[in-house]
Design an enzyme around this catalytic site. Structure first.
Site, PDB file in Angstrom:
ATOM      1  CB  CYS A  96      54.405  47.244  89.244  1.00 26.45           C
ATOM      2  SG  CYS A  96      55.136  45.764  88.549  1.00 26.45           S
ATOM      3  CG  HIS A  97      51.903  43.808  86.481  1.00 25.46           C
ATOM      4  ND1 HIS A  97      53.247  43.829  86.733  1.00 25.46           N
ATOM      5  CD2 HIS A  97      51.739  43.124  85.318  1.00 25.46           C
ATOM      6  CE1 HIS A  97      53.881  43.172  85.778  1.00 25.46           C
ATOM      7  NE2 HIS A  97      52.998  42.744  84.905  1.00 25.46           N
TER       8      HIS A  97
END
Length: 186
Positions: free
Chosen positions: A114-115
């Site tokens: 994800c991030h």
């Protein structure tokens, strides 16, 4: 009789702080433990950390040790859950970034979803690699010198990246496959 678990006698570290994406910590933790690994959670404090679940705070998770106390030699891989808050808080912490660099330098799998690839960028590990991430930070990955792609999971040498909770099965499978190929940690 031998243990048939693929990760028997393996130790995996998950590094996180407040605001981690709930499923991106819990699912890998569960899958790795089911595969036979011992999993520790390291954070900036030994107090419980709180996840982010959809659009609100999620559940608390117990922390096993401080990031500053981690010995890379004790672990077979590092897992970095995403969420927007968690990697943004960790990427300004020198000890967290140094730990990521140390795992990578030791040739151990470093998995970010994800991030969390923001942390790989901060650690200087993106340049020259093929990587994926949540769509909103793909430009950041490209600007850091990586080939940014839109795939469920990408493994480039010892770095594993994935896009989102939708890709957790592929992400966990890639982590398990990478750890099985590594020598057992001390």
């Amino acid at each position: 009789m031998t243990d048939q678990s693929p990760l028997a006698s393996r130790k995996i570290l998950i590094m996180a702080t407040h605001g981690f994406e709930q499923s991106e910590l819990e699912v890998p933790c569960e899958r790795l433990e089911q595969a036979g690994a011992a999993v520790d959670i390291a954070s900036l404090s030994t107090k419980d950390i709180c996840g982010w679940d959809d659009d609100d705070w999620g559940d608390d998770i117990s922390v096993d040790l401080l990031i500053a106390d981690v010995k890379v030699a004790d672990y077979d891989a590092l897992v970095l859950p995403g969420g927007q808050i968690n990697p943004d808080l960790l990427r300004v912490e020198d000890k967290a970034v140094a730990l990521i660099r140390d795992f990578a330098a030791a040739g151990k799998p470093v998995a970010a979803i994800c991030h969390a690839p923001w942390l790989l960028i901060e650690a200087g590990l993106a340049k020259g690699r093929r990587m994926t991430s949540y769509k909103s930070i793909r430009t950041d990955i490209a600007n850091a010198g990586a080939e940014a792609v839109d795939e469920a999971v990408v493994t480039d040498r010892n770095i594993i990246t994935s896009r989102s909770p939708d890709d957790l099965d592929a992400f966990c499978d890639a982590i398990i496959a990478a750890v099985v190929q590594q020598p057992v940690a001390a």
